[in-house]
Design a protein around this motif. Sequence first.
Motif, short mmCIF file in Angstrom:
data_model
loop_
_atom_site.label_atom_id
_atom_site.label_comp_id
_atom_site.label_asym_id
_atom_site.label_seq_id
_atom_site.Cartn_x
_atom_site.Cartn_y
_atom_site.Cartn_z
N UNK A 1 -29.44 20.76 -8.19
CA UNK A 1 -29.59 20.48 -9.92
C UNK A 1 -28.49 19.95 -10.30
N UNK A 2 -27.03 20.14 -9.30
CA UNK A 2 -26.04 19.50 -10.46
C UNK A 2 -26.35 18.26 -9.67
N UNK A 3 -26.57 17.33 -8.81
CA UNK A 3 -26.67 16.11 -8.57
C UNK A 3 -27.27 15.76 -9.53
N UNK A 4 -28.38 15.99 -9.65
CA UNK A 4 -29.72 15.57 -11.13
C UNK A 4 -28.98 15.41 -12.19
N UNK A 5 -28.17 16.78 -12.73
CA UNK A 5 -27.33 16.54 -14.51
C UNK A 5 -27.08 15.47 -13.97
N UNK B 1 -28.26 12.24 -14.31
CA UNK B 1 -28.74 11.90 -15.57
C UNK B 1 -28.21 11.63 -17.02
N UNK B 2 -27.12 12.33 -16.18
CA UNK B 2 -25.43 11.98 -17.56
C UNK B 2 -25.55 10.55 -18.09
N UNK B 3 -25.45 10.05 -16.83
CA UNK B 3 -24.71 8.22 -16.43
C UNK B 3 -25.43 7.48 -16.31
N UNK B 4 -26.85 7.49 -16.45
CA UNK B 4 -28.36 7.19 -16.80
C UNK B 4 -28.41 6.55 -15.43
N UNK C 1 -16.87 16.94 -1.58
CA UNK C 1 -16.87 16.27 -0.48
C UNK C 1 -17.07 17.37 0.91
N UNK C 2 -16.70 18.28 1.50
CA UNK C 2 -17.09 19.04 2.21
C UNK C 2 -17.78 19.58 2.48
N UNK D 1 -18.32 12.53 -5.57
CA UNK D 1 -18.30 13.92 -5.59
C UNK D 1 -18.88 14.70 -7.51
N UNK D 2 -19.89 15.91 -7.84
CA UNK D 2 -20.09 16.23 -8.88
C UNK D 2 -18.58 16.90 -9.22
N UNK D 3 -17.93 17.21 -8.47
CA UNK D 3 -17.68 19.17 -8.06
C UNK D 3 -16.46 18.38 -8.07
#
Length: 428
Positions: A30-34, A37-40, A82-83, A108-110
């Motif tokens: 879910x975090x990766x999809x957001x 989406x934010x970066x198009x 990364x982990x 990496x999102x976080x």
Amino acid sequence: MTTERERRCVLYARLSVTKEESVSIARQLQSCRRYAEARGWEVMGEFIDDGVSATVIRPEDRKGWAALLATADFDAVIIWKVDRLARRVLDFLHADEALQKRGAGLVAVEDPIDMTSPQGRAFAVMLSVFGEMEAEAIRARVKAARVQLLKDGRWAGGGVPYGYLSAANPDGPGWVLVLDPARQPWLAEIVAKVLDGATVNAITTWLTAAGAPLPLGSLARRKSGGTAWNRQTVDGILRNPVLAGMTPHNPGRAKSAKRADPFAVFCDEDGVPVVNNGLAVISTQDFAALQDLLASRSTPQARRRSERVPTSPFLSRVVRCDDCDVFLCRGTNQRRPVLYCPICRQTLSRTAFDPYLVDRLLSERGAEPLGGSTVAAHWAVAGASDGARREILLTQVESLRVRRGVVGRRFDEARVMLRWRPGCRESP
């Protein structure tokens, strides 16, 4: 040149044990999809490795990551942290190299990194170093906690030995081992018979015929209610130092060494084994004599010829143990064909593995050219000849390795790491 808005990406998520909702596979994706989406960015696919340890299993040996690399037309791989990809620096660098070869980067999102840039790549390597340090720190804390439990005389966990039970510690927190009144007489008789000259196979037959109660762990796993014993169970019981009141303890033992050294036990500051006489069935001297007897009969050749079961040579010197890097040997377990590692003793049932391997060979390589014909045609001619079938298999296999699996689990394809040879093969 691909612009920021035109970039294509794939998502990757991994979890060792599904227990924390905050880092679950669903939350990671879910975090990766957001982020995408934010970066198009256009998401071309999602790949997961659930129940896979990053410390034990390299990225290239995971099904989800391998499927990701087989996907075409993506510029970036988005992960949660990364982990989630690797906990060892070397594994991380190999995964990054595989992506660089196809012109893709890691995001990496976080973690504030974007490996589509040189600066981001350098920072990601630093984070992977800290990830490896964290994994080592966790391992050290677990070892230290186990040592403290043993010093306090408490049970450190794991499989409870046959003839014993885990009970609440009467002197404080935690658990301790106590005698199992239902199984202790059987345990004493097993030990007495071996010291009197009986073989492990003979004792196995006797236990089954006499209806001896199975180990509690085995009983819980058997839904059919069967009472048959096997040689490996009896052998493991006889090699456990708890028989002499000692506690198994070998913190330096490799993960691949499934069979522990029976003399690797918890010792005091002077290096003397700590003995709990209240749990001992035999003396330490008799335990040493027992191990000498077992060692002298540990090879299949030491068994009576009537007890040996012939096995197919189809996979002879073909499959390697991924942990020990040695060829798996042919053998039987309860008269069923298996492959086993002579070092760590991991086993793999051939009843399921052989058909699985043949199916993959014919479906994935059947149309490959071989000796003026195809692999499938040569296979049909080979018929039931295991020797001829083995030669055909060897022309196609570059590497075939098997990693240890969860005890009691049915055949798990994730244990098998198979790589086919590239290019053309010669006739067998």
